[in-house]
Design an enzyme around this catalytic site. Sequence first.
Site, PDB file in Angstrom:
ATOM      1  N   GLU A 155       0.815  -1.213   0.000  1.00  0.00           N
ATOM      2  CA  GLU A 155       0.000   0.000   0.000  1.00  0.00           C
ATOM      3  C   GLU A 155       0.850   1.266   0.000  1.00  0.00           C
ATOM      4  O   GLU A 155       1.963   1.284   0.527  1.00  0.00           O
ATOM      5  CB  GLU A 155      -0.923  -0.005   1.227  1.00  0.00           C
ATOM      6  CG  GLU A 155      -1.990  -1.079   1.098  1.00  0.00           C
ATOM      7  CD  GLU A 155      -2.929  -1.179   2.304  1.00  0.00           C
ATOM      8  OE1 GLU A 155      -4.015  -1.735   2.137  1.00  0.00           O
ATOM      9  OE2 GLU A 155      -2.563  -0.711   3.396  1.00  0.00           O
TER      10      GLU A 155
ATOM     11  N   CYS B  51       6.372  -4.035  15.632  1.00  0.00           N
ATOM     12  CA  CYS B  51       5.966  -2.948  16.543  1.00  0.00           C
ATOM     13  C   CYS B  51       4.518  -3.243  16.958  1.00  0.00           C
ATOM     14  O   CYS B  51       3.676  -3.556  16.113  1.00  0.00           O
ATOM     15  CB  CYS B  51       6.068  -1.603  15.855  1.00  0.00           C
ATOM     16  SG  CYS B  51       7.741  -1.267  15.263  1.00  0.00           S
TER      17      CYS B  51
ATOM     18  N   CYS C 240      -1.131   6.456   9.758  1.00  0.00           N
ATOM     19  CA  CYS C 240       0.094   5.815  10.236  1.00  0.00           C
ATOM     20  C   CYS C 240      -0.211   4.547  11.001  1.00  0.00           C
ATOM     21  O   CYS C 240      -1.032   4.551  11.916  1.00  0.00           O
ATOM     22  CB  CYS C 240       0.813   6.763  11.168  1.00  0.00           C
ATOM     23  SG  CYS C 240       2.136   7.596  10.378  1.00  0.00           S
TER      24      CYS C 240
ATOM     25  N   CYS D  30       3.283   8.628   0.735  1.00  0.00           N
ATOM     26  CA  CYS D  30       3.858   7.737   1.741  1.00  0.00           C
ATOM     27  C   CYS D  30       3.991   6.376   1.069  1.00  0.00           C
ATOM     28  O   CYS D  30       3.002   5.798   0.618  1.00  0.00           O
ATOM     29  CB  CYS D  30       2.920   7.677   2.945  1.00  0.00           C
ATOM     30  SG  CYS D  30       3.422   6.449   4.155  1.00  0.00           S
TER      31      CYS D  30
ATOM     32  N   CYS E 136       1.305  -1.513  15.331  1.00  0.00           N
ATOM     33  CA  CYS E 136       1.279  -1.311  13.875  1.00  0.00           C
ATOM     34  C   CYS E 136       0.651  -2.506  13.167  1.00  0.00           C
ATOM     35  O   CYS E 136       1.072  -3.651  13.379  1.00  0.00           O
ATOM     36  CB  CYS E 136       2.708  -1.093  13.379  1.00  0.00           C
ATOM     37  SG  CYS E 136       2.850  -1.107  11.590  1.00  0.00           S
TER      38      CYS E 136
ATOM     39  N   CYS F 191       6.311  -6.741   7.249  1.00  0.00           N
ATOM     40  CA  CYS F 191       7.418  -6.249   8.078  1.00  0.00           C
ATOM     41  C   CYS F 191       7.654  -7.228   9.221  1.00  0.00           C
ATOM     42  O   CYS F 191       6.705  -7.736   9.810  1.00  0.00           O
ATOM     43  CB  CYS F 191       7.092  -4.870   8.644  1.00  0.00           C
ATOM     44  SG  CYS F 191       8.457  -4.165   9.589  1.00  0.00           S
TER      45      CYS F 191
HETATM   46  S1  SF4 Z   1       5.958   0.633  12.485  1.00  0.00           S
HETATM   47 FE1  SF4 Z   1       5.160  -1.200  11.398  1.00  0.00          FE
HETATM   48  S2  SF4 Z   1       6.061  -1.137   9.361  1.00  0.00           S
HETATM   49 FE2  SF4 Z   1       7.250   0.288  10.668  1.00  0.00          FE
HETATM   50  S3  SF4 Z   1       8.939  -0.970  11.446  1.00  0.00           S
HETATM   51 FE3  SF4 Z   1       7.311  -1.119  12.980  1.00  0.00          FE
HETATM   52  S4  SF4 Z   1       6.148  -2.963  12.395  1.00  0.00           S
HETATM   53 FE4  SF4 Z   1       7.415  -2.396  10.631  1.00  0.00          FE
END
Ligand code: SF4
Length: 345
Positions: free
Chosen positions: A93, A117, A338, A106, A120, A113
């Site tokens: 995306e 985190c 975000c 963006c 996220c 990933c």
């Molecule tokens: S915020 Fe999301 S996309 Fe960015 S490094 Fe952390 S887990 Fe990965």
Amino acid sequence: MASKTCIRSLSFAALTEVLHTLGQPAFRARQLYAWIWQKGALSFAEMTDLPQSLRAVLEEKYSMEALQIDFEQISRDGTIKCRFVTFDGHLIEGVLIPADDRMTACVSSQVGCNLGCTFCATGFMKVKRNLTPWEIVDQVVLLNRAAMKHHGRHLSNIVFMGMGEPLLNYANVLAAIERITAEDGLHMSPKRITVSTAGLAKMIRKLADDQVKFNLALSLHAADDTKRSQLMPINDANSINDLVLALNYFYIKTGNRITFEYILFDGINESLTDAKNLVALCARVPARVNIIEYNPIQEADFQRSQEDQREQFIAYLEKNNIIAKVRRSRGKDIDAACGQLANRK
Ligand code: SF4
């Protein structure tokens, strides 16, 4: 059948050689290169000043591996989320964020990933593969087309804050930025590009050694190690002190702007002590602060800070001469804000 080579993986010298072998005059290499990197062609069919016979031969021997828009959503606030499909069927995306003074794209750097985190949505999808330089450039080209179509303006800024950790796809991200900024590419200023990292000290030092010209943002979200490790497991191996040393090295070597991104979470990182920790950290690194509104995701139960708490936090920063900008969340109604990118319609 052997798979075809992507034409965009070839350097200018290699393209020149290919066209020479096909008996083409030297200027065809410049034409083809300009179509690929300046005009953002996503197919051979678009290259209308190349002879039809040459386009047919290229089509037969090479692929384009171009991204295509799979799905587009427009938010009430004008933000546009594009879901792209790669040549091998992955979904990623990108988001277009219009504002009065800028038009920001963006973009994503990986399919998924691995950094996990906790706040996220992308972090809940394991990484499938890195994006190639041209897949990153395609996002810019396609979001620029969307900007022209829906808002009548070109892109002005690019942020690497979509899916993935850009510094874990280092070579491809830098190659993409080289094409985005090159005079014989899209010719955008590197000062208008920001790479945002979850914080890999070793790779920040590498950026410094490579003398990059773009801006760097660190997703900070807490200025003490215990809290930051809870939010971002990558902090276990890259402590705040490691990051401070790496960021100062980056600043000394490049002189480029550093930004701390700080999402305020209800009851987690918004107290006066948290604000004091952030002020103390800002005394150690020449950085400005972006305060970002959180957008809850279904995978986790974090909530956004209450407005009065947010204001107190910001007031404390300002009282201590920290430049703090508040980034209001955009595209919330379409999960484009975000931390919300997770290939959901
Ligand atoms: S915020 Fe999301 S996309 Fe960015 S490094 Fe952390 S887990 Fe990965």
